[in-house]
Design an enzyme around this catalytic site. Structure first.
Site, short mmCIF file in Angstrom:
data_model
loop_
_atom_site.label_atom_id
_atom_site.label_comp_id
_atom_site.label_asym_id
_atom_site.label_seq_id
_atom_site.Cartn_x
_atom_site.Cartn_y
_atom_site.Cartn_z
CB SER A 144 -0.88 -0.01 1.26
OG SER A 144 -1.53 1.23 1.46
CE1 TYR A 157 -4.99 -1.74 4.76
CE2 TYR A 157 -3.49 0.06 4.23
CZ TYR A 157 -4.37 -0.93 3.82
OH TYR A 157 -4.61 -1.12 2.49
#
Length: 272
Positions: A144, A157
Site C-alpha cells: 500500500s 494497517y
C-alpha cells in the site's frame, strides 16, 4: 530471467477478487487471454466478477478465507485440478482498520495482521512450489501507500503493509540468489476508488464522530478508478517489475519519503 511475461494462455490466481482492485486485476488479466482462478470470502461478489469477465478465458471461482490456514494449504490442489498449473499469484485480499495503537485491542490488531500479512505469507508458501515448476512465473503481493509512509491512526494497517513490503523484498532477493524463475512484484496503490474506506472497521474504542471524520478524510483521497489501477498493476506483471507504484499520489509520496525519510509527516500531515 525474461524481462517480459506474455500472459495469454497463462493461469493466474487472484485473491480478493470479488470487487475493487482485485476484480479489476482479474479483468485486465482476462483481457490479455490469461485464465483466472478467483478467490474471496464474498461469493456474490465473485459471481459478479465472473459475469463481467465472460467466457473468453477459463474462469473458476473459489470461496477462500486467507486467514484460514488449512483452507489456504489445500487451495493449490483445488486450482491444479481446475487449471492444471499456475503461473501468477496475486495476493490482493485485505481489510482496513482505523484507530491508534492505544485504541485497538490485541484481538483487533491480530485480526488485521492475520488477513493482510499472514494471508500473504500463507498464500506465498502454498503456491511457491507450483510457481517454481514453471519456466516463468510471478508472485505479486499488494502492499500500500501505507507500506511507504505510516500515518497516525493506521498503526495496524501500516504494520501489515510495511511487513508485506519487507517480506516481498527479502523473498525476491532469496529467489534471485537461488537462480529461480519466479519473480516477485510488490505493489503500492495510492488512493483508489474502492469500498475500502467506507467498509473499513474501526477499533471499538474509536468514537463515532472520529470514525466518520477518518472515513471522510480518506474517501477524499480515493481518486484513481479500480480499472486504471488494475491496468497499471497488470502492466507491471507483464514487465515483471519488482515494484509498482499505482497512481500519481503514490509516486509523489514515495519521492517525498525518500527525501524526508524521518520528517515526511511534517509535510504530508498538514491540514489533517
Amino acid at each position: 530471467m525474461s524481462a517480459r511475461m506474455e500472459l495469454a494462455g497463462k493461469v493466474a490466481v487472484v485473491t480478493g477478487a470479488a470487487g475493487g482492485i482485485g476484480r479489476a486485476i482479474a479483468r485486465s488479466l482476462a483481457v490479455r487471454g490469461c485464465h483466472v482462478a478467483l478467490a474471496d470470502v464474498n461469493e456474490d461478489g465473485l459471481a459478479e466478477t465472473v459475469a463481467l469477465i465472460g467466457n473468453s478465458v477459463r474462469v473458476t471461482r473459489h470461496r477462500l478465507d486467507v486467514a484460514d490456514r488449512d483452507a489456504v494449504a489445500a487451495f493449490p490442489a483445488v486450482v491444479l485440478a481446475a487449471h492444471g498449473h499456475v503461473d501468477v499469484v496475486v495476493n490482493n485480499a485485505g481489510v482496513a482498520l482505523s484507530g491508534s495503537f492505544a485504541q485497538l485491542t490485541a484481538a483487533e490488531f491480530d485480526w488485521l495482521l492475520d488477513i493482510n500479512l499472514h494471508g500473504v505469507v500463507r498464500m506465498s508458501r502454498a503456491f511457491l512450489p507450483l510457481l517454481q515448476q514453471r519456466e516463468q512465473a510471478q508472485l505479486v503481493n499488494l502492499s500500500s501507500l501505507f507500506g511507504i509512509i505510516a500515518p497516525p491512526g493506521q498503526s495496524a494497517y501500516a504494520a501489515a503493509k510495511f511487513a508485506v513490503r519487507g517480506f516481498s523484498e527479502a523473498l525476491r532477493h532469496e529467489l534471485i540468489a537461488a537462480h529461480s524463475t519466479v519473480g516477485v512484484t510488490v505493489v503500492h496503490p495510492g488512493g483508489v476508488k474502492t469500498g475500502i474506506a467506507t467498509n473499513a472497521r474501526a477499533g471499538a474504542a474509536v468514537g463515532v464522530e472520529e470514525r466518520e471524520r477518518q472515513q471522510a478524510h480518506f474517501s477524499k483521497a480515493l481518486k484513481l478508478s479500480p480499472e486504471q489501477a488494475g491496468e497499471i498493476i497488470v502492466t507491471g506483471i507483464e514487465q515483471r517489475r519488482a515494484r509498482v507504484l499505482v497512481g500519481r499520489d503514490a509516486k509523489i509520496v514515495a519521492m517525498i519519503e525518500r527525501i524526508m525519510p524521518v520528517a515526511y509527516w511534517r509535510l504530508l500531515g498538514r491540514g489533517r
